[in-house]
Design a protein around this motif. Structure first.
Motif, PDB file in Angstrom:
ATOM      1  N   ILE A 157      24.952 -60.083 -72.174  1.00 40.79           N
ATOM      2  CA  ILE A 157      24.802 -58.865 -71.343  1.00 40.79           C
ATOM      3  C   ILE A 157      24.894 -57.580 -72.478  1.00 40.79           C
ATOM      4  N   LEU A 158      25.847 -57.978 -73.441  1.00 43.33           N
ATOM      5  CA  LEU A 158      25.526 -56.914 -74.524  1.00 43.33           C
ATOM      6  C   LEU A 158      24.432 -56.715 -75.289  1.00 43.33           C
ATOM      7  N   LEU A 159      23.458 -57.933 -75.374  1.00 49.33           N
ATOM      8  CA  LEU A 159      22.074 -57.709 -75.797  1.00 49.33           C
ATOM      9  C   LEU A 159      21.089 -57.105 -74.951  1.00 49.33           C
ATOM     10  N   SER A 160      21.486 -57.189 -73.690  1.00 48.67           N
ATOM     11  CA  SER A 160      20.418 -56.687 -72.470  1.00 48.67           C
ATOM     12  C   SER A 160      20.718 -55.295 -72.590  1.00 48.67           C
ATOM     13  N   TYR A 183      24.142 -52.675 -59.827  1.00 54.02           N
ATOM     14  CA  TYR A 183      23.863 -53.409 -60.749  1.00 54.02           C
ATOM     15  C   TYR A 183      25.119 -53.699 -61.863  1.00 54.02           C
ATOM     16  N   ILE A 184      25.589 -52.888 -62.350  1.00 53.51           N
ATOM     17  CA  ILE A 184      26.740 -52.910 -63.487  1.00 53.51           C
ATOM     18  C   ILE A 184      27.995 -53.608 -62.773  1.00 53.51           C
ATOM     19  N   THR A 185      28.389 -53.477 -61.632  1.00 56.13           N
ATOM     20  CA  THR A 185      29.558 -53.997 -60.786  1.00 56.13           C
ATOM     21  C   THR A 185      28.943 -55.396 -60.541  1.00 56.13           C
ATOM     22  N   LEU A 186      27.850 -55.801 -60.157  1.00 66.07           N
ATOM     23  CA  LEU A 186      27.229 -57.145 -60.236  1.00 66.07           C
ATOM     24  C   LEU A 186      27.671 -57.792 -61.414  1.00 66.07           C
ATOM     25  N   VAL A 187      27.156 -57.190 -62.465  1.00 61.01           N
ATOM     26  CA  VAL A 187      27.075 -58.022 -63.737  1.00 61.01           C
ATOM     27  C   VAL A 187      28.486 -58.237 -64.039  1.00 61.01           C
ATOM     28  N   ILE A 188      29.478 -57.307 -63.898  1.00 64.63           N
ATOM     29  CA  ILE A 188      30.887 -57.477 -64.257  1.00 64.63           C
ATOM     30  C   ILE A 188      31.664 -58.323 -63.259  1.00 64.63           C
ATOM     31  N   LEU A 189      31.328 -58.444 -62.128  1.00 63.46           N
ATOM     32  CA  LEU A 189      31.866 -59.233 -61.202  1.00 63.46           C
ATOM     33  C   LEU A 189      31.494 -60.807 -61.252  1.00 63.46           C
ATOM     34  N   GLY A 190      30.055 -60.988 -62.008  1.00 62.28           N
ATOM     35  CA  GLY A 190      29.570 -62.141 -62.173  1.00 62.28           C
ATOM     36  C   GLY A 190      30.193 -62.682 -63.465  1.00 62.28           C
TER      37      GLY A 190
END
Length: 113
Positions: free
Chosen positions: A57-60, A18-25
């Motif tokens: 992203i930070l608020l989530s 999940y973290i990898t996908l968020v960063i790549l997105g």
């Protein structure tokens, strides 16, 4: 029954994916919105789309920890209630939804939409 900590019950592989996908997105949004290499940019520029996405992203992050800390039996017990709320939220779009380009797909909460 022994009291186990929340960190022992987490699926760390799913969290890492999940973290990898968020960063790549976010990196895709950031790189596609840059207009020039010579231009100075900041990732905290909230007037740009990548800055807004970074803020969301930070608020989530606190929301993620709250959802993960709730016991899975809670979701099993109240799944039908959550489902009905989701259905009413979707049906409410026909009445209260904000129409953009002929489609009522979003709710508007003040300046947040």
């Amino acid at each position: 029954m022994k009291n186990q900590s929340v960190t022992n019950n987490l699926d760390w592989i799913s969290i890492a994916i999940y973290i990898t996908l968020v960063i790549l997105g976010w990196l895709n949004i950031y790189s596609s919105s840059l207009s020039s290499i010579a231009e100075e940019t900041s990732i905290f520029d909230f007037t740009q789309i990548y800055g807004k996405q970074f803020m969301f992203i930070l608020l989530s992050i606190p929301l993620i920890f709250i959802v993960l800390s709730v016991d899975g039996k809670f979701y099993e017990k109240f799944s039908s209630v959550i489902y009905v709320i989701g259905l009413f939220s979707l049906a409410g779009l026909f009445v209260f939804g904000k129409t953009i380009k002929g489609q009522a797909n979003w709710y508007s909460f003040g300046s947040f939409g």
